[in-house]
Scaffold this active site. Sequence first.
Site, PDB file in Angstrom:
ATOM      1  N   GLU A   1      -4.720   0.596  -3.310  1.00 26.47           N
ATOM      2  CA  GLU A   1      -3.354   1.115  -3.431  1.00 26.47           C
ATOM      3  C   GLU A   1      -2.342  -0.027  -3.373  1.00 26.47           C
ATOM      4  O   GLU A   1      -1.332  -0.005  -4.090  1.00 26.47           O
ATOM      5  CB  GLU A   1      -3.086   2.132  -2.326  1.00 26.47           C
ATOM      6  CG  GLU A   1      -3.837   3.434  -2.528  1.00 26.47           C
ATOM      7  CD  GLU A   1      -3.514   4.477  -1.479  1.00 26.47           C
ATOM      8  OE1 GLU A   1      -3.528   5.675  -1.825  1.00 26.47           O
ATOM      9  OE2 GLU A   1      -3.252   4.104  -0.319  1.00 26.47           O
TER      10      GLU A   1
ATOM     11  N   ASP B   1       0.697   3.820  -3.117  1.00 27.49           N
ATOM     12  CA  ASP B   1       0.347   5.220  -2.877  1.00 27.49           C
ATOM     13  C   ASP B   1       1.300   6.149  -3.619  1.00 27.49           C
ATOM     14  O   ASP B   1       0.880   7.128  -4.242  1.00 27.49           O
ATOM     15  CB  ASP B   1       0.386   5.498  -1.375  1.00 27.49           C
ATOM     16  CG  ASP B   1       0.112   6.959  -1.045  1.00 27.49           C
ATOM     17  OD1 ASP B   1      -1.011   7.427  -1.282  1.00 27.49           O
ATOM     18  OD2 ASP B   1       1.036   7.637  -0.554  1.00 27.49           O
TER      19      ASP B   1
ATOM     20  N   GLU C   1       0.832  -1.205   0.000  1.00 28.27           N
ATOM     21  CA  GLU C   1       0.000   0.000   0.000  1.00 28.27           C
ATOM     22  C   GLU C   1       0.868   1.256   0.000  1.00 28.27           C
ATOM     23  O   GLU C   1       0.584   2.231  -0.695  1.00 28.27           O
ATOM     24  CB  GLU C   1      -0.917  -0.021   1.227  1.00 28.27           C
ATOM     25  CG  GLU C   1      -1.919   1.115   1.284  1.00 28.27           C
ATOM     26  CD  GLU C   1      -1.565   2.118   2.353  1.00 28.27           C
ATOM     27  OE1 GLU C   1      -1.755   3.329   2.109  1.00 28.27           O
ATOM     28  OE2 GLU C   1      -1.102   1.702   3.410  1.00 28.27           O
TER      29      GLU C   1
ATOM     30  N   ASP D   1      -7.135   1.169   0.853  1.00 28.93           N
ATOM     31  CA  ASP D   1      -5.765   0.696   1.070  1.00 28.93           C
ATOM     32  C   ASP D   1      -5.477  -0.533   0.208  1.00 28.93           C
ATOM     33  O   ASP D   1      -4.371  -0.679  -0.333  1.00 28.93           O
ATOM     34  CB  ASP D   1      -5.546   0.342   2.542  1.00 28.93           C
ATOM     35  CG  ASP D   1      -5.407   1.564   3.431  1.00 28.93           C
ATOM     36  OD1 ASP D   1      -5.326   2.690   2.897  1.00 28.93           O
ATOM     37  OD2 ASP D   1      -5.381   1.399   4.669  1.00 28.93           O
TER      38      ASP D   1
END
Length: 227
Positions: free
Chosen positions: A123, A51, A47, A120
């Site tokens: 990502e 991101d 994650e 999450d």
Amino acid sequence: MNQDYHLLEEKIEYEFQEKELLINALTHTSFANEHKAQKVSDNERLEFLGDAVLEMVSSEFLYKHMKKMSEGEMSKLRASLVCEPTLALDAQEIELPEFIYLGKGEEATGGRTRASIVSDALEALIGAIFLDGGIEAAKDFIYRVVLNDIDKKRMFHDSKTILQERIDAVKSGTLSYKIIKESGPDHNKTFEAVAMLNDRVIGQGTGQNKKTAEQQAAYQALKQLEK
């Protein structure tokens, strides 16, 4: 939970060479904690990577395609595209929540519908695609799943402001919001809100805080107004 990875790969239009990366991206901390003996890894590191990839790709997209936008305008639009509630909607579009590995407690308290968990996971999935197929594969996925319907997502991000402006324009009454339900433990609550025009409910939404629930309610109201 759906473990038909082929079905998920069809939905995301990407086939993993390394299936372990996909499984890792789908593994929430709660599941990993319940399976420590099997040394199961959660998706937090993926994650973190995803991101960063998402921010870079979305920034490049806006720089190339929104040539008349100032830096401030691009920052605001990027925020609306990659914020938690919007990413959660994107995850739902590809039915990602049903594939996430959750611990029993998280499953029982509605974790599969929780925006923070599913955003999450999205990502983390981006991070996994990046590691498995490189930046072009990640970019293709982000373009199709995240950087689509930009006007709709901008409306979602600014839904409360836009709804207020539209109601003021036609002088149709007083807009207000009301929290009608709270559920879950204190550290992990879910709120349900309604948007009201005078005494009439015009939209309803849920979120992990009151602001997000009201934003969802405003967005649903706007969708009804557009119809």
